[in-house]
Scaffold this motif. Structure first.
Motif, PDB file in Angstrom:
ATOM      1  N   PRO A  67      77.839  31.838  65.507  1.00 20.55           N
ATOM      2  CA  PRO A  67      78.577  31.602  66.435  1.00 20.55           C
ATOM      3  C   PRO A  67      80.068  31.324  66.135  1.00 20.55           C
TER       4      PRO A  67
ATOM      5  N   GLU B 169      81.930  34.677  65.949  1.00 20.18           N
ATOM      6  CA  GLU B 169      81.917  35.582  67.305  1.00 20.18           C
ATOM      7  C   GLU B 169      83.548  36.200  67.352  1.00 20.18           C
TER       8      GLU B 169
ATOM      9  N   ARG C  38      80.444  41.285  73.715  1.00 24.04           N
ATOM     10  CA  ARG C  38      79.281  40.543  73.565  1.00 24.04           C
ATOM     11  C   ARG C  38      78.236  41.200  74.752  1.00 24.04           C
TER      12      ARG C  38
ATOM     13  N   GLU D  86      72.678  37.329  73.617  1.00 28.29           N
ATOM     14  CA  GLU D  86      72.138  36.379  72.492  1.00 28.29           C
ATOM     15  C   GLU D  86      70.857  37.045  72.029  1.00 28.29           C
TER      16      GLU D  86
ATOM     17  N   PRO E  23      75.058  35.021  68.987  1.00 30.27           N
ATOM     18  CA  PRO E  23      75.755  36.078  69.593  1.00 30.27           C
ATOM     19  C   PRO E  23      75.373  37.339  69.323  1.00 30.27           C
TER      20      PRO E  23
END
Length: 167
Positions: free
Chosen positions: A119, A122, A132, A135, A147
């Motif tokens: 995380p 990212e 993105r 998850e 992510p």
């Protein structure tokens, strides 16, 4: 790109050093010893991985500063690891490694690369053009999600060009 850094294939005898580097790098995000122990197996690089052509290291003189690992086969692959040693985080080594990984993936015929990012990392990947997707469950910590990101390698734009466009 830094000219004093060489990115090359990892060697079998470097596996232990690379694995230790991955754990040190992971600690950058403030994880405790218990968390790092839980991640140890997932972050271990074997001599076989090093000789498979999937692990590349960034080296300055004789010191390994970081590494990346590609997995999968074209057209869609995975950036399964990218770690920079603690002492050189923030010095551009991650960018050198990521650009190498994306260029290598493109040369090998990949059209996209996905990754499960820490995380805290990212935004680093997004600055280089990753998007993105959602998850994914952690491979080490039950109940933790990461992510899930994707690089599109068909745009013909390098990560450096994308970062310059974003200003």
């Amino acid at each position: 790109m830094r000219t004093d850094i060489v990115v090359r294939q990892a060697r079998a005898e470097e596996a232990e050093e690379i694995s230790a580097l991955a754990l040190r790098s992971k600690s950058h995000w403030g994880y405790d010893e218990e968390f790092l122990r839980a991640c140890r197996d997932e972050l271990t690089v074997t001599p076989e991985m090093c000789t498979s052509g999937t692990v590349r290291v960034a080296v300055q003189d004789t010191r390994i500063l970081g590494y990346h690992r590609l997995a999968g086969s074209p057209a869609h692959g995975e950036l399964s690891a990218l770690f920079v040693d603690l002492e050189v985080i923030g010095h551009g080594i991650g960018g050198v490694l990521l650009e190498d990984a994306l260029a290598l993936a493109t040369a090998r015929g990949f059209r996209s690369l996905v990754l499960d990012a820490d995380p805290g990392a990212e935004l680093f990947y997004r600055r280089f053009g990753a998007v993105r997707l959602g998850e994914s469950p952690s491979g080490s910590i039950p109940g933790r999600t990461l992510p899930r990101l994707r690089f599109d390698l068909t745009t013909g734009t390098t990560p450096s060009q994308r970062r310059a466009e974003d200003g």
